[in-house]
Design a protein around this motif. Structure first.
Motif, PDB file in Angstrom:
ATOM      1  N   ARG A   1       0.831  -1.202   0.000  1.00 55.08           N
ATOM      2  CA  ARG A   1       0.000   0.000   0.000  1.00 55.08           C
ATOM      3  C   ARG A   1       0.870   1.257   0.000  1.00 55.08           C
ATOM      4  O   ARG A   1       2.023   1.235   0.443  1.00 55.08           O
TER       5      ARG A   1
ATOM      6  N   ARG B   1      -0.190   0.370 -10.482  1.00 54.59           N
ATOM      7  CA  ARG B   1      -1.015   0.828  -9.363  1.00 54.59           C
ATOM      8  C   ARG B   1      -2.353   0.093  -9.417  1.00 54.59           C
ATOM      9  O   ARG B   1      -3.051   0.117 -10.424  1.00 54.59           O
ATOM     10  N   THR B   2      -2.695  -0.586  -8.349  1.00 56.09           N
ATOM     11  CA  THR B   2      -3.972  -1.283  -8.229  1.00 56.09           C
ATOM     12  C   THR B   2      -4.797  -0.608  -7.148  1.00 56.09           C
ATOM     13  O   THR B   2      -4.352   0.350  -6.502  1.00 56.09           O
ATOM     14  N   ALA B   3      -5.979  -1.126  -6.935  1.00 50.76           N
ATOM     15  CA  ALA B   3      -6.834  -0.556  -5.889  1.00 50.76           C
ATOM     16  C   ALA B   3      -6.222  -0.765  -4.514  1.00 50.76           C
ATOM     17  O   ALA B   3      -6.421   0.051  -3.596  1.00 50.76           O
ATOM     18  N   GLU B   4      -5.470  -1.843  -4.342  1.00 52.14           N
ATOM     19  CA  GLU B   4      -4.872  -2.132  -3.039  1.00 52.14           C
ATOM     20  C   GLU B   4      -3.530  -1.450  -2.833  1.00 52.14           C
ATOM     21  O   GLU B   4      -3.089  -1.249  -1.699  1.00 52.14           O
TER      22      GLU B   4
ATOM     23  N   TYR C   1       0.619  -1.091  -4.785  1.00 52.83           N
ATOM     24  CA  TYR C   1       1.580  -1.252  -5.874  1.00 52.83           C
ATOM     25  C   TYR C   1       1.950  -2.723  -6.022  1.00 52.83           C
ATOM     26  O   TYR C   1       2.245  -3.403  -5.028  1.00 52.83           O
TER      27      TYR C   1
END
Length: 442
Positions: free
Chosen positions: A326, A356-359, A361
Motif C-alpha cells: 500500500r 497501481r492497483t486498488a490495493e 503497488y
C-alpha cells in the motif's frame, strides 16, 4: 554609468594581472601549495624595501630584482625549515613568510623617510591611477602597468607552455618525474620564481594583498570544474578576465546603490572572483554542493526503487499473489520521507516495473524480471561472502544488500562461476535462475 577609455585600460590592466597570476596559480593549487602564493606575496616586502634603501628610487628593475630574489628566498627557506626543522610544510611557510613580512614592514617604515614609498599602495594597489602612467609605443600611449603585467603574462605563457609536460608530471607526481629524467626540484623552484616575478609585476595594479586572490581563486575554480589540467587552465583564464570586468563594473555601479561614494576596483575584482568561486562551489557539475546533493538524491532513489522491487518479489516468493504494498506502507517500509516517497512513486511509474492497483503497488512482468535478477545477485553475494570472506552469518544480508546495487551483469556472471551456481544461499533460500535480458539497469 559613464564609460571612458580610462575604464577600458583599468579592465585591461586588471585582466592582464589576473591572467598572469592565474597561470602559475593553477600549479600551486594542484601542488596543494596555495599558501606559497600568500607567503611570497607578503615576503617580497623586504626585497622592495631593500631596493628602495639601496637605490633611493622607485625604479622598476631594482624593485623587481629585489622582490623576486626575496620571493625565491622564501621558497628556499621554507624548504630548509621543513627539512631540517622536521615541521609540516604549511607550518614552515607560516614561520618564514610572517617573519619576512614583519621585517619588510619595518624596512618600509625606515625607507619612507628617504624615498617616495606608500605602504598602502604596496599592500592594496592603485589600479585606478595606473592608466595615467604611460609609455609611447609605436606612436600610442600605453600604460606602463599594462606593459609590465602583459610582459609577465607572456613570460608565463612561454615558460609554462614550453615545459607543460614537465610541469604537469612534476605537479602530480614528483617521484615519477624524477624516474623519467625530469628534475622535479628544478621545476619546483622555476615555478616559485615565476610566482615571485608575477607577484612583483602585479603590485602596481592589485597590490601585495589582493594579488593573492588572483593567484589562487581562478585556479581553485578551474579545479572545481575540471580534473584535466588543460581545461582547468582555460577555465582559470576565463575566470580571471571575468573577475576583472565584473569587478570594475561593480566598483562603478554598486557603491551608490548601497550608500557609499566609491570603492577600490582591485577589491571589487576580488569580490567578483569570490562570487564566481561560490557559484562554482554550488553548481559545479561534479564537485558542486548542489550537484552532489542531486546526485546523491538520485542514487538514494534508485536504491530505494530496487529495494522495493526486491521486497515485492520476496513477498511473492512467500506465496502472496500478487504481492501488493500500500502507498502508506511504502515510506514506512523503506524509511523515506514524504517528498522522497512521491519521487519514488513517480520513478516507479515511469520505469513500468510496477502497476497501481486498488490495493497498492504490484510488480509488472518487467519489474518481476528485474527484481528476480536483483535477488539472484543478493543471494550470490551472500554465498560468496560466506565461503570466501568469513563474514558472520548475521552480517551476510547487510553486506550483500550494499553490494547488490553496484553489481553489473558481468560481475554477477563472475560470482555465479566463482560460487559454482549453487541452487540455494547459506540460509537455504532459492537462488533464482539468471534472466535472459542482461541489459543495463535503469
Amino acid at each position: 554609468m559613464g564609460w571612458t577609455h580610462f575604464d577600458t585600460w583599468i579592465v585591461i590592466i586588471g585582466a592582464l594581472a589576473a591572467l598572469a597570476c592565474a597561470l602559475p596559480g593553477c600549479y600551486l593549487v594542484l601542488r596543494r601549495m596555495s599558501l606559497m602564493g600568500d607567503a611570497i606575496s607578503h615576503a617580497v616586502l623586504p626585497g622592495l624595501a631593500i631596493a628602495f634603501l639601496v637605490t633611493a628610487s622607485r625604479a622598476s628593475w631594482p624593485m623587481f630584482i629585489g622582490a623576486a630574489a626575496v620571493g625565491m628566498l622564501t621558497a628556499l627557506l621554507s624548504g630548509w625549515v621543513e627539512r631540517f626543522g622536521k615541521v609540516e610544510a604549511q607550518a614552515a611557510l607560516g614561520v618564514v613568510f610572517t617573519a619576512l613580512f614583519a621585517l619588510g614592514l619595518i624596512l618600509i617604515r625606515m625607507a619612507a623617510d628617504h624615498v617616495d614609498l606608500d605602504a598602502d599602495c604596496v599592500l592594496y594597489g592603485e589600479i585606478e591611477l595606473a592608466p595615467l602612467r604611460t609609455a609611447a609605443i609605436a606612436g600610442a600611449n600605453i600604460p606602463t602597468a599594462a606593459l609590465v603585467t602583459g610582459g609577465m603574462l607572456l613570460v608565463n605563457v612561454l615558460v609554462l607552455g614550453l615545459l607543460y609536460k614537465e610541469m604537469k608530471i612534476s605537479a602530480f607526481d614528483p617521484q615519477l618525474a624524477t624516474t623519467l629524467g625530469i628534475n622535479a626540484s628544478a621545476m619546483h623552484y622555476l615555478l616559485m620564481g615565476l610566482v615571485a616575478a608575477t607577484v612583483v609585476s602585479a603590485f602596481e595594479s592589485v597590490g601585495s594583498i589582493l594579488v593573492i586572490a588572483m593567484l589562487i581563486v581562478p585556479g581553485a575554480i578551474g579545479h572545481l570544474l575540471s580534473d584535466r589540467l588543460s581545461v582547468m587552465i582555460g577555465i582559470a583564464a576565463i575566470v580571471a578576465v571575468l573577475s576583472s570586468v565584473l569587478g570594475h563594473v561593480g566598483a562603478i555601479t554598486l557603491p551608490p546603490l548601497i550608500g557609499f561614494e566609491d570603492t577600490r576596483t582591485a577589491g571589487m575584482m576580488v569580490v567578483a572572483a569570490g562570487g564566481l568561486f561560490v557559484l562554482a562551489m554550488l553548481f559545479g557539475p561534479r564537485y558542486g554542493l548542489l550537484s552532489r546533493a542531486i546526485t546523491q538524491l538520485g542514487l538514494g532513489l534508485r536504491i530505494a526503487q530496487e529495494d522495493m522491487l526486491a521486497m515485492l518479489y520476496r513477498l511473492e516468493e512467500q506465496g502472496q499473489q500478487p504481492a501488493v504494498v500500500r502507498a502508506d506502507q511504502l515510506g514506512a517500509t523503506l524509511d523515506l520521507g514524504p517528498m522522497r516517497r512521491r519521487l519514488l512513486r513517480h520513478r516507479l511509474h515511469r520505469s513500468g516495473r510496477v502497476t497501481r492497483t486498488a490495493e497498492g503497488y504490484a510488480l509488472t512482468d518487467a519489474g518481476r524480471s528485474f527484481a528476480r535478477d536483483l535477488v539472484r545477485t543478493h543471494r550470490l553475494w551472500e554465498t560468496y561472502l560466506d565461503r570466501y570472506t568469513g563474514t558472520p552469518s548475521d552480517h551476510l544480508h547487510v553486506a550483500a544488500e550494499q553490494l547488490e546495487h553496484a553489481t553489473s551483469a558481468t560481475l554477477q556472471r563472475a560470482l555465479a562461476e566463482r560460487t559454482g551456481s549453487p541452487p540455494t544461499d547459506p540460509q537455504g533460500k532459492h537462488i533464482p535462475a539468471p534472466r535472459d535480458d542482461t541489459g543495463p539497469r535503469a
